[in-house]
Design a protein around this motif. Structure first.
Motif, short mmCIF file in Angstrom:
data_model
loop_
_atom_site.label_atom_id
_atom_site.label_comp_id
_atom_site.label_asym_id
_atom_site.label_seq_id
_atom_site.Cartn_x
_atom_site.Cartn_y
_atom_site.Cartn_z
N GLU A 93 2.49 14.04 -1.99
CA GLU A 93 3.79 13.44 -2.38
C GLU A 93 3.78 11.67 -1.87
N ARG A 94 3.65 11.07 -2.91
CA ARG A 94 3.46 9.21 -2.80
C ARG A 94 4.16 9.11 -1.71
N GLU A 95 3.43 8.15 -1.02
CA GLU A 95 4.62 7.26 -0.09
C GLU A 95 4.27 6.36 0.80
N PHE A 96 5.40 5.92 0.90
CA PHE A 96 5.66 4.08 1.04
C PHE A 96 4.25 4.11 2.87
N ARG B 250 9.14 1.50 -10.32
CA ARG B 250 9.16 -0.23 -11.10
C ARG B 250 8.05 -1.24 -11.72
N LEU B 251 7.44 -0.98 -9.93
CA LEU B 251 6.48 -1.83 -9.65
C LEU B 251 5.28 -1.75 -10.41
N TRP C 115 0.77 -1.27 0.21
CA TRP C 115 -0.05 -0.09 0.35
C TRP C 115 0.65 1.37 0.29
N PHE C 116 0.31 1.95 -1.04
CA PHE C 116 0.76 3.71 -0.68
C PHE C 116 -0.06 4.45 -1.10
N SER D 67 11.96 4.85 -3.85
CA SER D 67 11.25 4.95 -5.40
C SER D 67 11.03 4.70 -6.40
N SER D 68 12.84 4.38 -6.15
CA SER D 68 13.46 3.71 -7.17
C SER D 68 12.10 2.32 -8.00
#
Length: 127
Positions: A42-45, A113-114, A36-37, A108-109
């Motif tokens: 901003e995107r966050e794990f 690529r998910l 889940w993110f 983030s890398s």
């Protein structure tokens, strides 16, 4: 191909709880990990786990409040969110991959690529 569909978002007061669901369909046997993110802005794990089980990984900001779990019989992953705070307000996305380990989801890398992403579900926590 795998399709991911999130559900369970909504409006909740601070201190409340929500459970998000991510239903996977298609070639789910190809999945190695899922997580889940959230994004605001901003995107966050948030959390991740291996598709077939194992140690879950959490962001520091949600540890002890959120729990990721799986029901492989239903090809569904859940995110139980307790003690919600206004800063948890975001669009929550489910993502999965055929090879990346869940411990890599923080990077983030790896996120870029998910293999698969859902469409997101809005969670709003009012103060």
């Amino acid at each position: 191909q795998v399709q991911l569909v999130e559900s369970g978002g909504g409006l909740v007061q601070a201190g409340g709880s929500l459970r998000l669901s991510c239903a996977a369909s298609g070639n789910t046997g190809s999945l190695y990990s899922i997580g889940w993110f959230r994004q605001a802005p901003e995107r966050e794990f948030v959390a991740a786990v291996a598709w077939n089980g194992g140690v879950p990984y959490y962001a520091d900001s949600v540890t002890d409040r959120f729990t990721i779990s799986r029901d492989n019989a239903k090809d569904t992953v859940y995110l139980q969110m307790n003690s919600l705070k206004p800063e948890d307000t975001a669009v929550y996305y489910c993502a999965a991959d055929g090879s990346a380990g869940p411990g890599l989801y923080k990077g983030s890398s790896t996120q870029d690529r998910l293999d698969y992403w859902g469409q997101g579900t809005q969670v709003t926590v009012s103060s």
